[in-house]
Write a protein that holds these residues in place. Structure first.
Motif, PDB file in Angstrom:
ATOM      1  N   VAL A  38       9.398 -39.298 -18.441  1.00 31.00           N
ATOM      2  CA  VAL A  38      10.856 -39.224 -18.336  1.00 31.00           C
ATOM      3  C   VAL A  38      11.301 -39.566 -16.916  1.00 31.00           C
ATOM      4  N   LEU A  67      20.102 -36.537 -14.133  1.00 32.54           N
ATOM      5  CA  LEU A  67      19.867 -37.088 -15.467  1.00 32.54           C
ATOM      6  C   LEU A  67      18.446 -36.793 -15.950  1.00 32.54           C
ATOM      7  N   THR A  86      17.598 -34.516 -19.114  1.00 32.28           N
ATOM      8  CA  THR A  86      16.819 -35.124 -20.202  1.00 32.28           C
ATOM      9  C   THR A  86      15.578 -34.298 -20.520  1.00 32.28           C
ATOM     10  N   LYS A  87      14.832 -33.916 -19.495  1.00 29.48           N
ATOM     11  CA  LYS A  87      13.630 -33.102 -19.714  1.00 29.48           C
ATOM     12  C   LYS A  87      13.992 -31.754 -20.344  1.00 29.48           C
ATOM     13  N   ILE A 147      15.025 -32.387 -24.042  1.00 27.78           N
ATOM     14  CA  ILE A 147      13.859 -32.662 -24.895  1.00 27.78           C
ATOM     15  C   ILE A 147      13.077 -31.376 -25.133  1.00 27.78           C
TER      16      ILE A 147
END
Length: 190
Positions: free
Chosen positions: A77, A86, A90-91, A94
């Motif tokens: 990522v 970001l 994102t991590k 997820i």
């Protein structure tokens, strides 16, 4: 204290999987002991089997899977800007949308299997997953924002397991609950 930290980091560099696995074992063991402490301190009996199940889950599943899972996120990522807002979002997304429900379902399945009650897994997951996930998100979304923004990849499992002691106390309590039975006017516990 700096000597202990130096030894931990040396061991982490030499044997990362083993070290992370042992910290998960410790975190799950301590979490269960924290969960049982009020009962024990008021004269109740310590449930050693429950503690053993929690510790073994940390040792056999959480530590090894966490080592590879967080390594995977860090390797895939936004590797050019791994601590950007970001990348952190994102991590975290997820982890909490994809992984957390799977992990939590696996936790309940492991506990039921360890008790020799594998046939009760679907009902256990169905009855406890949603309430557990709500507490999970309140705990782990902010924790992972800090984790992915500031904690070095090699230290993630230690950081997580430090927070996880309290969260594991919650998990231990959740998995030990018996299901309420509605008898019409009042609810009793089996």
């Amino acid at each position: 204290m700096s000597g202990v930290w130096a030894k931990y980091n040396l061991r982490l560099a030499e044997k990362p999987l083993q070290t992370k696995t042992l910290t998960s074992f410790t975190g799950f063991l301590l979490g269960d002991l924290v969960a049982q402490a009020p009962e024990i301190s008021s004269g109740g009996k310590w449930d050693a089997w429950r503690t053993a199940k929690m510790g073994s889950f940390g040792l056999l599943l959480h530590g090894p899977i966490g080592h590879y899972w967080y390594g995977f996120l860090d390797r895939t990522v936004m590797t050019k800007a791994p601590t950007s807002a970001l990348a952190v979002a994102t991590k975290t997304g997820i982890d909490q949308i994809l992984w957390a429900p799977i992990f939590t379902s696996g936790f309940f399945a492991y506990m039921k299997t360890a008790d020799g009650k594998a046939s009760e897994i679907p009902e256990e997951v169905q009855s406890k997953l949603w309430d557990t996930m709500k507490v999970n998100w309140m705990t782990w979304i902010p924790a992972h924002i800090v984790n992915f923004a500031f904690v070095p990849s090699s230290q993630r499992i230690l950081y997580i397991n430090t927070i996880q002691i309290g969260y594991n106390a919650f998990l231990s309590t959740q998995q030990a609950k018996t299901k309420p039975v509605d008898d019409g006017l009042a609810s009793i516990t089996k």
